[in-house]
Design an enzyme around this catalytic site. Sequence first.
Site, PDB file in Angstrom:
ATOM      1  N   ASP A   6       0.830  -1.214   0.000  1.00 41.61           N
ATOM      2  CA  ASP A   6       0.000   0.000   0.000  1.00 41.61           C
ATOM      3  C   ASP A   6       0.864   1.264   0.000  1.00 41.61           C
ATOM      4  OD1 ASP A   6      -1.860   2.068   0.695  1.00 41.61           O
ATOM      5  OD2 ASP A   6      -3.142   0.563   1.624  1.00 41.61           O
ATOM      6  N   HIS A  60      -8.484  -0.511  -8.672  1.00 42.37           N
ATOM      7  CA  HIS A  60      -8.015   0.607  -7.857  1.00 42.37           C
ATOM      8  C   HIS A  60      -6.807   1.292  -8.507  1.00 42.37           C
ATOM      9  CE1 HIS A  60      -7.453   2.869  -4.115  1.00 42.37           C
ATOM     10  NE2 HIS A  60      -6.166   2.599  -4.202  1.00 42.37           N
TER      11      HIS A  60
END
Lengths: 336, 336
Positions: B153, B244
């Site tokens: 992330d 995403h």
Amino acid sequence: MWLGLDLVEEADASTLRRLFTIWTDDAAALMSGRGPLADTEPEMAAVTAGLTITFGVGPGVFDLTGITADRPGWLRPLPAFPSIDQLEERWRGTDLVVQICADSPLTVAHAQWVLLKDARSLARIVWCQKGFREAVGTEVPGRSMRNLFGQVDGTVNPAAGQDDPVVWMCASAPDWLRGGTSMVLRRIAMNLSTWEQADSVSRELALGRTQATGAPLTGQVEHDVPDLQATDAIGLPVIDTFSHVRRSMPHEHGGVDRFLRRPYTYDEGPSAHALSDAGLLFVAFQADLERQFLPVQRRLAEADRLNAWTTPVGSAVYAIPRGVREGEVLAEGLWR
Amino acid sequence: MWLGLDLVEEADASTLRRLFTIWTDDAAALMSGRGPLADTEPEMAAVTAGLTITFGVGPGVFDLTGITADRPGWLRPLPAFPSIDQLEERWRGTDLVVQICADSPLTVAHAQWVLLKDARSLARIVWCQKGFREAVGTEVPGRSMRNLFGQVDGTVNPAAGQDDPVVWMCASAPDWLRGGTSMVLRRIAMNLSTWEQADSVSRELALGRTQATGAPLTGQVEHDVPDLQATDAIGLPVIDTFSHVRRSMPHEHGGVDRFLRRPYTYDEGPSAHALSDAGLLFVAFQADLERQFLPVQRRLAEADRLNAWTTPVGSAVYAIPRGVREGEVLAEGLWR
């Protein structure tokens, strides 16, 4: 991270067997850096960060499951200490406890999730209690951790490896606990707001040690042995009669009442109601809870100046079975 | 640790001046390893553990205090994103924010206590939000952190030092903010229970990266640039239209919409109601919130496969004044 769980209501010996069989596999895999079978994020197991997982059995397991293994007499809630306790039901003792420790919070979070989801049909969570010590790399070598009162905390401890009988149960324990230990988990709220108002003389009188170094008031460095006989110019004891150090010192009572302290700080942070909700997860391990831990706890409850700023709000007792070898299941003596 | 505070109701410019004068002194002392003036546990400041303290000003400061400093147009709550938001009042934006970061939780806890108690007559706490990343020493070199979905992330970020205009405001900003930045703090709940049921194909389709390494589905390693044009054997995009990665990619839109992501994981642990209460404290810094952050946020709200498992429950916007030199006070342009 401590997870307190209760077994499902219909639990019996086979519930225990299934639960500990799963948990044994999970713990072995997680601690060796592999994701367990049902782990959908095995990548997160790769960084073990010194992970250890410790499982404990509370009194309720015997009440509930009808197992016939020997129940140790001490496996019950501690006696009440009405002079200090303000125990809250939400931090009560549970049937089971899982203690998850690692040097990284991410490792803990992943292990916690795996162990919980694998147990969900067999046990339900009652509470979680999160604590911390100084992070690896930020400790001061040779010095015990500081708690949120600024005190050096946990000085008087058996030496690793040398004092095994202090912690580990020997032949006189029930079969299933031989080589194991007992754990006391006390949640002790620390009132930072009133502590802040105490001057350094009061603080050091209460503890019996200096705040700066943790040295006893009769010594120079943390690990100097406190001289309880020393008196000042007018004949008063240097280490006060009601100081924490004197009340908790095992040496004063023949030294049987020693145990392994492993405290962690908790800090739930401020809220609209209070500037802090913080304290200590006081964790103690000992072979004989009644002879080692309880005398000290009684002396502290009776009179310890620190009680003016601290309040036990949670208390639990667990039996901790020994670790296992390949092919064994944790706590397996319990249902056999 | 993020602390959200509101000024006391009667606050005016002088309240701000007093508060930031105290906080400037406190932060300077704490970050340099000295206990501030009113610190009754100065020993705890000695281990700085890389401590940084960042202060932010929310919209309410302008509404409440009658200060005449220029108010940036973007300093207001984000527009609503009804397709994804389930904002809870308890995580609302506040007049002020304090972000405290360090490599040791004890250092954070001490700094938090000092800053809060020194502010208590001027501001009151609304919430605290605690987050973590991988602990120092447990990170994988060159790899961004993992979140609790197991995803790597925060890959797409400006390079440190090279992309200053992405983060820091220049001459066109109001005087008091020149050299500062803006902070968006979004609390994004992550549903571990439904995520657990997604297989690895669905997971990687949703993200556009592999879970194992964080490499884009068109690449080999994390920092490979995603090839949004690549198609598979039957002509479908390898990186899905609603993934995403594609929705958040700045490259697709001329590259203006870049900003600094600095996410932290939160994990409030299990409770009797849910096996987990966890997610991401998504923190973004950018010079121009409306041109950089908002376009990406809009694209993600509109369509991002990850939205199936995530829910924004908190949202706040703050202006972050630049750091100060000796003798200056943080945010001082605000009331002058």
